[in-house]
Design an enzyme around this catalytic site. Structure first.
Site, mmCIF file in Angstrom:
data_model
loop_
_atom_site.group_PDB
_atom_site.id
_atom_site.type_symbol
_atom_site.label_atom_id
_atom_site.label_comp_id
_atom_site.label_asym_id
_atom_site.label_seq_id
_atom_site.Cartn_x
_atom_site.Cartn_y
_atom_site.Cartn_z
ATOM 1 N N SER A 39 0.875 -1.172 0.000
ATOM 2 C CA SER A 39 0.000 0.000 0.000
ATOM 3 C C SER A 39 0.914 1.224 0.000
ATOM 4 O O SER A 39 1.137 1.886 0.989
ATOM 5 C CB SER A 39 -0.924 -0.106 1.224
ATOM 6 O OG SER A 39 -1.028 1.045 1.944
ATOM 7 N N HIS B 269 -4.074 -5.422 2.921
ATOM 8 C CA HIS B 269 -3.234 -6.432 3.572
ATOM 9 C C HIS B 269 -3.986 -7.707 3.938
ATOM 10 O O HIS B 269 -3.394 -8.636 4.487
ATOM 11 C CB HIS B 269 -2.569 -5.860 4.830
ATOM 12 C CG HIS B 269 -1.548 -4.806 4.527
ATOM 13 N ND1 HIS B 269 -1.033 -3.966 5.472
ATOM 14 C CD2 HIS B 269 -0.941 -4.474 3.355
ATOM 15 C CE1 HIS B 269 -0.157 -3.150 4.907
ATOM 16 N NE2 HIS B 269 -0.093 -3.426 3.633
ATOM 17 N N GLU C 217 -4.980 -1.055 9.225
ATOM 18 C CA GLU C 217 -4.258 -1.584 10.389
ATOM 19 C C GLU C 217 -4.892 -1.134 11.698
ATOM 20 O O GLU C 217 -5.193 0.049 11.873
ATOM 21 C CB GLU C 217 -2.800 -1.082 10.378
ATOM 22 C CG GLU C 217 -2.047 -1.506 9.139
ATOM 23 C CD GLU C 217 -0.665 -0.883 9.036
ATOM 24 O OE1 GLU C 217 -0.137 -0.354 10.044
ATOM 25 O OE2 GLU C 217 -0.117 -0.904 7.919
ATOM 26 N N GLU D 14 0.629 -8.788 7.717
ATOM 27 C CA GLU D 14 1.492 -8.333 8.812
ATOM 28 C C GLU D 14 1.264 -9.147 10.083
ATOM 29 O O GLU D 14 1.628 -8.724 11.181
ATOM 30 C CB GLU D 14 1.293 -6.828 9.051
ATOM 31 C CG GLU D 14 1.712 -6.015 7.815
ATOM 32 C CD GLU D 14 1.770 -4.522 8.053
ATOM 33 O OE1 GLU D 14 1.312 -4.053 9.113
ATOM 34 O OE2 GLU D 14 2.287 -3.814 7.170
ATOM 35 N N ASP E 43 -4.206 2.739 11.279
ATOM 36 C CA ASP E 43 -3.713 3.253 9.997
ATOM 37 C C ASP E 43 -4.814 3.041 8.965
ATOM 38 O O ASP E 43 -5.097 1.906 8.581
ATOM 39 C CB ASP E 43 -2.427 2.526 9.558
ATOM 40 C CG ASP E 43 -1.887 3.053 8.224
ATOM 41 O OD1 ASP E 43 -2.461 4.016 7.684
ATOM 42 O OD2 ASP E 43 -0.879 2.495 7.728
ATOM 43 N N GLU F 118 -3.104 7.247 11.586
ATOM 44 C CA GLU F 118 -2.180 7.395 10.450
ATOM 45 C C GLU F 118 -2.972 7.457 9.146
ATOM 46 O O GLU F 118 -3.947 6.718 8.971
ATOM 47 C CB GLU F 118 -1.243 6.176 10.453
ATOM 48 C CG GLU F 118 -0.229 6.127 9.320
ATOM 49 C CD GLU F 118 0.657 4.880 9.420
ATOM 50 O OE1 GLU F 118 0.842 4.356 10.542
ATOM 51 O OE2 GLU F 118 1.143 4.407 8.384
ATOM 52 N N ASP G 145 2.083 9.122 6.458
ATOM 53 C CA ASP G 145 2.919 8.064 5.862
ATOM 54 C C ASP G 145 2.969 8.288 4.343
ATOM 55 O O ASP G 145 3.932 8.854 3.832
ATOM 56 C CB ASP G 145 2.317 6.694 6.227
ATOM 57 C CG ASP G 145 2.963 5.530 5.484
ATOM 58 O OD1 ASP G 145 4.051 5.713 4.903
ATOM 59 O OD2 ASP G 145 2.387 4.419 5.482
ATOM 60 N N LYS H 270 10.116 5.129 6.953
ATOM 61 C CA LYS H 270 10.411 3.857 6.287
ATOM 62 C C LYS H 270 11.646 4.068 5.418
ATOM 63 O O LYS H 270 11.557 4.751 4.384
ATOM 64 C CB LYS H 270 9.235 3.459 5.393
ATOM 65 C CG LYS H 270 7.956 3.058 6.146
ATOM 66 C CD LYS H 270 6.797 2.978 5.165
ATOM 67 C CE LYS H 270 5.580 2.324 5.773
ATOM 68 N NZ LYS H 270 4.371 2.522 4.922
ATOM 69 N N HIS I 293 8.349 -0.990 9.613
ATOM 70 C CA HIS I 293 8.559 -2.097 8.655
ATOM 71 C C HIS I 293 7.720 -1.842 7.400
ATOM 72 O O HIS I 293 7.048 -0.824 7.296
ATOM 73 C CB HIS I 293 8.118 -3.407 9.320
ATOM 74 C CG HIS I 293 6.634 -3.486 9.554
ATOM 75 N ND1 HIS I 293 5.949 -4.651 9.701
ATOM 76 C CD2 HIS I 293 5.684 -2.498 9.643
ATOM 77 C CE1 HIS I 293 4.663 -4.406 9.862
ATOM 78 N NE2 HIS I 293 4.471 -3.111 9.848
ATOM 79 N N LYS J 182 6.721 0.588 14.500
ATOM 80 C CA LYS J 182 5.655 -0.359 14.152
ATOM 81 C C LYS J 182 6.237 -1.473 13.306
ATOM 82 O O LYS J 182 6.941 -1.242 12.332
ATOM 83 C CB LYS J 182 4.432 0.324 13.538
ATOM 84 C CG LYS J 182 4.460 0.747 12.115
ATOM 85 C CD LYS J 182 3.014 1.111 11.643
ATOM 86 C CE LYS J 182 2.960 1.270 10.141
ATOM 87 N NZ LYS J 182 1.610 1.516 9.619
HETATM 88 P P1 PGA Z 1 2.883 -1.175 3.051
HETATM 89 O O1 PGA Z 1 1.888 -0.627 4.161
HETATM 90 O O2 PGA Z 1 4.127 -1.640 3.688
HETATM 91 O O3 PGA Z 1 2.087 -2.273 2.376
HETATM 92 O O4 PGA Z 1 3.108 -0.015 2.097
HETATM 93 C C1 PGA Z 1 2.313 -0.158 5.403
HETATM 94 C C2 PGA Z 1 1.675 1.148 5.790
HETATM 95 O O5 PGA Z 1 0.812 1.684 5.060
HETATM 96 O O6 PGA Z 1 2.015 1.691 6.838
HETATM 97 ZN ZN ZN Z 2 0.663 3.528 6.577
#
Ligand code: PGA
Ligand code: ZN
Length: 424
Positions: free
Chosen positions: A41, A157, A166, A207, A244, A285, A313, A338, A366, A389
């Protein structure tokens, strides 16, 4: 530090797709290995990972081209060339690639080398990775990150049917990271019992969080609050919740198509405020989409007003230039970090320095496609990020990060757990 050799290989990530692993050797004996995660995502402005697009292999997702770039371009340009530090090495890679989004060499090729160099440099200096990273970062002190454990998976996910991507447990009412991990893990197991009792399936998503067919986000939040209580903790005091939305995924033609509703940004923001009032939520988020900058301003002030951490993010993608604009426009009060969204250790540091100056919270994160590389745990401690996270407290590639924090606690027993989540 002189680079002697780099070996790169194609390995599998936690979803069974190829990703890159790099071994880097320094002339004076230090060496380091790193592997690179991959998101699903993703924000549209992330650094671009190299994919072969050869449909005969792994549906086009092979990374043999990234290996070739390392062998034929990166290695010849760094071999036997002295690099004073991480910043000099990363700067060299950035210049060699020459593009603004790292698509030429591939952000995966560049980040694999950057992290492997960080490990090799620590090895050569005979210090821990945490010590080496924290001196490169210039951290005033170390702090263990508060874990954010994703225990119900939705959105892209999982096929759970919930729009929210999430649902995270945030164990913070304790002084020690091992206690925080225990509180999160016990709540996760209690949630499993509750789901089973109610006849939901307990299969897990990308996840490691459960992916039950729930009716709504509110039902998920109810079950989570119940799980915290039944596990013996006080919601909001010992264990809180974080969400999230990854709102990019349900933002179409300027509307938020969320669980049967079609909302404007301000209606989506109202919904966020309503769940904050009803549940012990400390962090939201990507409550809005990356292109909805106008909406984000009002969204931030409303959420900040109710004491909630408001995390960007997909809108910032760990990119200091985009983030700077966001700070100027009063967007969000925290940023997800990230390393593979930007592509080098040094640029990740830069974005975190900017966050510190602007008093934004930071959450080292992650990706949904992971490996057993636990670099982000050392990185979060070394940069005193405050939060990390890393998915649910289950599945090898997720617990690799939490287990590394437990090992690090043995090495740094006097370092406290961070305590700076936005609170009401
Ligand atoms: P992704 O999602 O690692 O699949 O991009 C994680 C997030 O949106 O925080
Ligand atoms: Zn995110």
């Amino acid at each position: 530090m002189n680079v002697l050799d780099i070996q790169a290989r194609e390995i599998l990530d936690s979803r069974g797709f190829p990703t890159l692993e790099v071994d880097l050797y320094l002339a004076d004996g230090g060496s380091g290995r790193a592997s690179v995660p991959s998101g699903k995502s993703t924000g549209s402005r992330e650094a671009v990972e190299w994919r072969d697009k050869d449909s005969e292999r792994y549906f086009g997702r092979g990374i043999q081209g990234a290996i070739r770039h390392i062998e034929e371009m990166i290695l010849p340009s760094v071999r036997n060339k002295p690099f004073e530090d991480q910043a000099a090495f990363d700067q060299h890679l950035i210049q060699l690639d020459g593009s603004s989004d790292k698509h030429r060499l591939g952000a995966n090729a560049i980040l694999g080398c950057s992290i492997a160099f960080a490990r090799a440099a620590a090895d050569a200096k005979h210090v821990t990775l945490v010590e080496s990273l924290s001196s490169a970062f210039g951290a005033a002190s170390l702090r263990f990150p508060i874990p954010m454990m994703n225990v119900i998976n939705g959105g892209k996910h999982a096929d759970s049917g919930i729009s929210t991507q999430e649902f995270m447990l945030v164990p913070h009412g304790c002084s020690d990271v091992s206690e925080a991990i225990r509180m999160g893990a016990q709540t996760y197991q209690t949630l499993r019992d509750i789901l089973e009792l109610k006849g939901y399936r307990v299969a897990v998503g990308d996840e490691g969080g459960f992916a039950p067919q729930l009716r709504s986000t509110v039902e998920a939040l109810e079950l989570l609050t119940m799980a915290i209580e039944r596990a013996g903790f006080v919601p909001g005091t010992h264990v809180s919740l974080a969400v999230d939305f990854a709102a990019n995924d349900f933002y179409h033609n300027g509307r938020y198509e969320f669980e049967g509703n079609s909302w404007t940004s301000s209606e989506m923001t109202e919904y966020c405020l309503e769940i904050v009032r009803r549940f012990p939520i400390v962090s939201i988020e990507d409550g809005l989409a990356e292109d909805d900058w106008e909406g984000w301003g009002a969204h931030t002030s409303r959420l900040t007003g109710s004491g909630v951490q408001c995390v960007g993010d997909d809108i910032f993608v760990t990119n200091s230039e985009i983030f700077r604009k966001g700070i100027d426009q009063g967007i969000a009060n925290a940023i997800l970090i990230k390393p593979n969204q930007i592509g080098t250790v040094t640029e990740t540091f830069d974005t975190m320095h900017l966050a510190a100056q602007a008093h934004y919270g930071t959450i080292v994160s992650h990706r949904s496609g992971e490996t057993d590389d636990s670099f982000i745990a050392d990185f979060a401690l070394a940069t005193a990020s405050g939060q990390m996270k890393a998915g649910s407290p289950a599945r090898g590639e997720r617990v690799a990060k939490y287990n590394q924090l437990l090992r690090l606690l043995e090495k740094f027993p006097h370092v406290p757990l961070a305590s700076d989540i936005y609170r009401r």
